[in-house]
Design an enzyme around this catalytic site. Structure first.
Site, PDB file in Angstrom:
ATOM      1  N   GLU A 167       0.718  -1.657   0.209  1.00 26.85           N
ATOM      2  CA  GLU A 167       0.256   0.041   0.172  1.00 26.85           C
ATOM      3  C   GLU A 167       0.993   1.429   0.229  1.00 26.85           C
ATOM      4  OE1 GLU A 167      -2.797  -0.490   3.420  1.00 26.85           O
ATOM      5  OE2 GLU A 167      -3.081  -2.719   2.547  1.00 26.85           O
ATOM      6  N   ASP A 217      -1.382  -3.490  -3.311  1.00 28.81           N
ATOM      7  CA  ASP A 217      -2.271  -2.528  -3.055  1.00 28.81           C
ATOM      8  C   ASP A 217      -3.389  -3.013  -3.203  1.00 28.81           C
ATOM      9  OD1 ASP A 217      -2.395  -0.046  -2.198  1.00 28.81           O
ATOM     10  OD2 ASP A 217      -0.613   0.860  -2.928  1.00 28.81           O
ATOM     11  N   GLU A 285      -6.029 -10.438  -1.896  1.00 27.22           N
ATOM     12  CA  GLU A 285      -6.390 -10.606  -0.281  1.00 27.22           C
ATOM     13  C   GLU A 285      -8.129 -10.640  -1.123  1.00 27.22           C
ATOM     14  OE1 GLU A 285      -5.635  -7.657   1.651  1.00 27.22           O
ATOM     15  OE2 GLU A 285      -3.193  -7.402   1.351  1.00 27.22           O
TER      16      GLU A 285
HETATM   17  O1  G3I Z   1      -3.687  -8.805  18.617  1.00 26.15           O
HETATM   18  C1  G3I Z   1      -4.220  -7.960  19.035  1.00 26.15           C
HETATM   19  C2  G3I Z   1      -5.354  -8.003  20.374  1.00 26.15           C
HETATM   20  O2  G3I Z   1      -4.507  -8.780  20.935  1.00 26.15           O
HETATM   21  C3  G3I Z   1      -6.330  -6.899  21.289  1.00 26.15           C
HETATM   22  O3  G3I Z   1      -7.030  -7.346  22.078  1.00 26.15           O
HETATM   23  C4  G3I Z   1      -7.192  -6.716  19.582  1.00 26.15           C
HETATM   24  C5  G3I Z   1      -8.078  -5.414  19.908  1.00 26.15           C
HETATM   25  O4  G3I Z   1      -8.800  -4.965  18.786  1.00 26.15           O
HETATM   26  O5  G3I Z   1      -6.855  -6.588  18.380  1.00 26.15           O
HETATM   27  C6  G3I Z   1      -5.745  -7.162  18.064  1.00 26.15           C
HETATM   28  O6  G3I Z   1      -5.128  -6.816  16.849  1.00 26.15           O
HETATM   29  C7  G3I Z   1      -6.173  -6.740  15.849  1.00 26.15           C
HETATM   30  C8  G3I Z   1      -6.059  -7.690  14.729  1.00 26.15           C
HETATM   31  O7  G3I Z   1      -6.166  -7.694  12.932  1.00 26.15           O
HETATM   32  C9  G3I Z   1      -5.513  -9.068  15.121  1.00 26.15           C
HETATM   33  O8  G3I Z   1      -6.684  -9.430  14.912  1.00 26.15           O
HETATM   34  C10 G3I Z   1      -5.911  -5.636  15.554  1.00 26.15           C
HETATM   35  O9  G3I Z   1      -6.689  -4.738  16.421  1.00 26.15           O
HETATM   36  C11 G3I Z   1      -6.264  -5.556  14.245  1.00 26.15           C
HETATM   37  O10 G3I Z   1      -6.488  -3.832  13.736  1.00 26.15           O
HETATM   38  C12 G3I Z   1      -6.319  -6.196  12.905  1.00 26.15           C
HETATM   39  O11 G3I Z   1      -6.150  -5.850  11.887  1.00 26.15           O
HETATM   40  C13 G3I Z   1      -5.543  -6.876  10.474  1.00 26.15           C
HETATM   41  C14 G3I Z   1      -5.418  -5.652   9.344  1.00 26.15           C
HETATM   42  O12 G3I Z   1      -5.147  -5.544   8.298  1.00 26.15           O
HETATM   43  C15 G3I Z   1      -4.678  -4.782  10.356  1.00 26.15           C
HETATM   44  O13 G3I Z   1      -4.869  -2.906   9.402  1.00 26.15           O
HETATM   45  C16 G3I Z   1      -7.056  -7.157  10.830  1.00 26.15           C
HETATM   46  O14 G3I Z   1      -6.608  -8.299  11.228  1.00 26.15           O
HETATM   47  C17 G3I Z   1      -5.798  -7.929   8.691  1.00 26.15           C
HETATM   48  O15 G3I Z   1      -6.904  -8.600   8.218  1.00 26.15           O
HETATM   49  C18 G3I Z   1      -5.943  -6.498   7.795  1.00 26.15           C
HETATM   50  O16 G3I Z   1      -5.493  -7.094   6.738  1.00 26.15           O
HETATM   51  C19 G3I Z   1      -4.767  -5.922   6.074  1.00 26.15           C
HETATM   52  C20 G3I Z   1      -3.809  -6.458   5.249  1.00 26.15           C
HETATM   53  O17 G3I Z   1      -2.597  -6.629   6.296  1.00 26.15           O
HETATM   54  C21 G3I Z   1      -3.008  -5.292   3.771  1.00 26.15           C
HETATM   55  N1  G3I Z   1      -4.178  -5.129   2.789  1.00 26.15           N
HETATM   56  C22 G3I Z   1      -5.628  -5.046   3.805  1.00 26.15           C
HETATM   57  C23 G3I Z   1      -6.064  -5.825   5.059  1.00 26.15           C
HETATM   58  C24 G3I Z   1      -7.365  -5.652   5.447  1.00 26.15           C
HETATM   59  O18 G3I Z   1      -7.171  -4.159   6.091  1.00 26.15           O
END
Ligand code: G3I
Length: 374
Positions: A167, A217, A285
């Site tokens: 990205e 991206d 993705e």
């Molecule tokens: O692991 C913590 C946990 O300890 C905590 O209690 C909880 C509370 O919110 O958060 C957990 O972390 C989360 C993590 O996913 C694991 O589940 C984060 O808040 C959350 O923001 C994170 O989201 C991920 C996101 O990327 C971050 O930007 C999504 O799962 C994941 O699917 C997403 O993937 C991205 C790709 O890498 C890049 N392209 C876009 C795609 C979708 O956003």
């Protein structure tokens, strides 16, 4: 009577556990032994995969793991191979989960993807700081080199594809403004700000000359201006000697596509073959959001019309991807999640973006997609 109440209580507790896991209502996972395999169906076109988490592959007898083993021949770790997890502090790497993931893939003849080496999100702040202030461009570049080299060389010959940067083109079509671009800037003075990207690709190539290096991206399939920006950026970097092997189309799409427009956007990126004849495209993705990106609607209803549209969206996309595969430019399609219940899109509203529902049942759309293969 006491025992009877205990049994009722225990049964109620089990029901609550089953229904609330992952924040999604769901019944019992069902692994369908008889179901057709999507990766098998598309084996003459491209690999088909999913983003998973370490707990999905821990127990080979679990329905999740059996589904993964049957349905997919490439996998990405959804979060556990990102910088905040692999390299949360300077000189401290935590490889356990990624090691196990790569072992699992190898044992099961699955192609693992590395996601992602450099990103503005899920990246710890230490990369950008020195003492109380900003790190210099030299220091950030040094850290990029160390980070990329350490990770890529550890999995040399085993992780064959890396999302090297993620990205980096912003929504305004310019290079995304991030701590990476702010601190490194135009370090080599050649008039562009791609220097942090180039450093990451060069370090990755050096660490594993045979790995496929991807610039990944979103919205490339839906926004021609973003596709053009990506084209221009990659063209310039290729001409400057940056070893970019492919462009990753994330494809977080909506329900319903403009087939011809999407095809055109893929074509824009395909033209990079004029500069790198071996350039490939990977779909990294894929999922189908049931809502518009800025909507805050009532929960979607799974009406007949909605499900028909959903199926048409997936079949249109797969048709297009088969055409790209026929042109020899695409050989890998990864869907972003194992099933509806664990999708990142289940955020506030119930969403149904995947081809597998939250009970692990294959949807009608799944069968419709597989039916595309004669
Ligand atoms: O692991 C913590 C946990 O300890 C905590 O209690 C909880 C509370 O919110 O958060 C957990 O972390 C989360 C993590 O996913 C694991 O589940 C984060 O808040 C959350 O923001 C994170 O989201 C991920 C996101 O990327 C971050 O930007 C999504 O799962 C994941 O699917 C997403 O993937 C991205 C790709 O890498 C890049 N392209 C876009 C795609 C979708 O956003």
């Amino acid at each position: 009577m006491k025992n009877f109440s205990r049994i009722i209580l225990a049964a109620a507790a089990c029901a609550v556990l089953l229904c609330s896991c992952g924040g999604q209502t769901r019944g019992q996972f069902a692994y369908d032994e008889e179901a057709p395999s999507i990766c098998e169906a598309f084996k003459d076109y491209f690999r088909v995969g999913a983003a998973v988490n370490s707990w999905d592959i821990e127990d080979p007898e679990s329905p999740q793991c059996k589904t993964i083993l049957k349905q997919f021949n490439t996998l990405t770790l959804e979060n556990e191979s990102k910088p905040e997890n692999l390299h949360p502090e300077e000189n401290k790497y935590y490889f356990d989960k990624f090691d196990e993931f790569v072992d699992f893939c190898e044992e099961n003849d699955i192609t693992p993807r590395g996601h992602t080496l450099i990103w503005h999100s899920q990246c710890p702040d230490w990369f950008f700081r020195d003492g109380g202030g900003d790190a210099s461009a030299e220091l950030v570049l040094e850290r990029i080199k160390d980070h990329v080299t350490t990770i890529v060389s550890r999995y040399k010959g085993r992780v064959k594809t890396w999302d090297v940067v993620n990205e980096v083109i912003g929504d305004d079509g310019q290079l995304r403004f991030s701590e990476w671009s702010r601190l490194v800037g135009d370090y080599d003075g050649d008039g562009d700000n791609f220097d942090f990207i180039e450093a990451a690709f060069k370090a990755a190539r050096e660490a594993d000359p045979d790995a496929r290096l991807i610039i990944n991206d979103y919205s490339l399939e839906s926004s021609s201006s973003k596709a053009i920006r990506m084209y221009n950026a990659v063209k310039k970097m290729l001409e400057d000697g940056t070893p970019i092997d492919g462009v990753g189309f994330q494809m977080h799409i909506g329900n319903g596509i403009d087939y011809e427009a999407m095809k055109e956007n893929f074509k824009i990126i395909s033209r990079l073959r004029e500069v790198n004849p071996d350039l490939i495209i990977e779909v990294t993705e894929l999922d189908v959001n049931c809502y518009g990106w800025n909507e805050a609607p009532a929960d979607v209803e799974l009406t007949k019309d909605f499900l028909k549209q959903f199926s048409t969206t997936y079949t249109d996309v797969y048709k297009l991807l088969m055409e790209l595969s026929d042109e020899g430019i695409l050989d890998s399609v990864v869907m972003w999640g194992l099933h509806d219940g664990v999708s990142w899109l289940n955020n506030g509203h119930k969403n149904y973006p995947m081809l597998i529902d939250s009970d692990l049942k294959l949807k009608d759309a799944y069968y419709d997609v597989i039916a595309l293969v004669k």
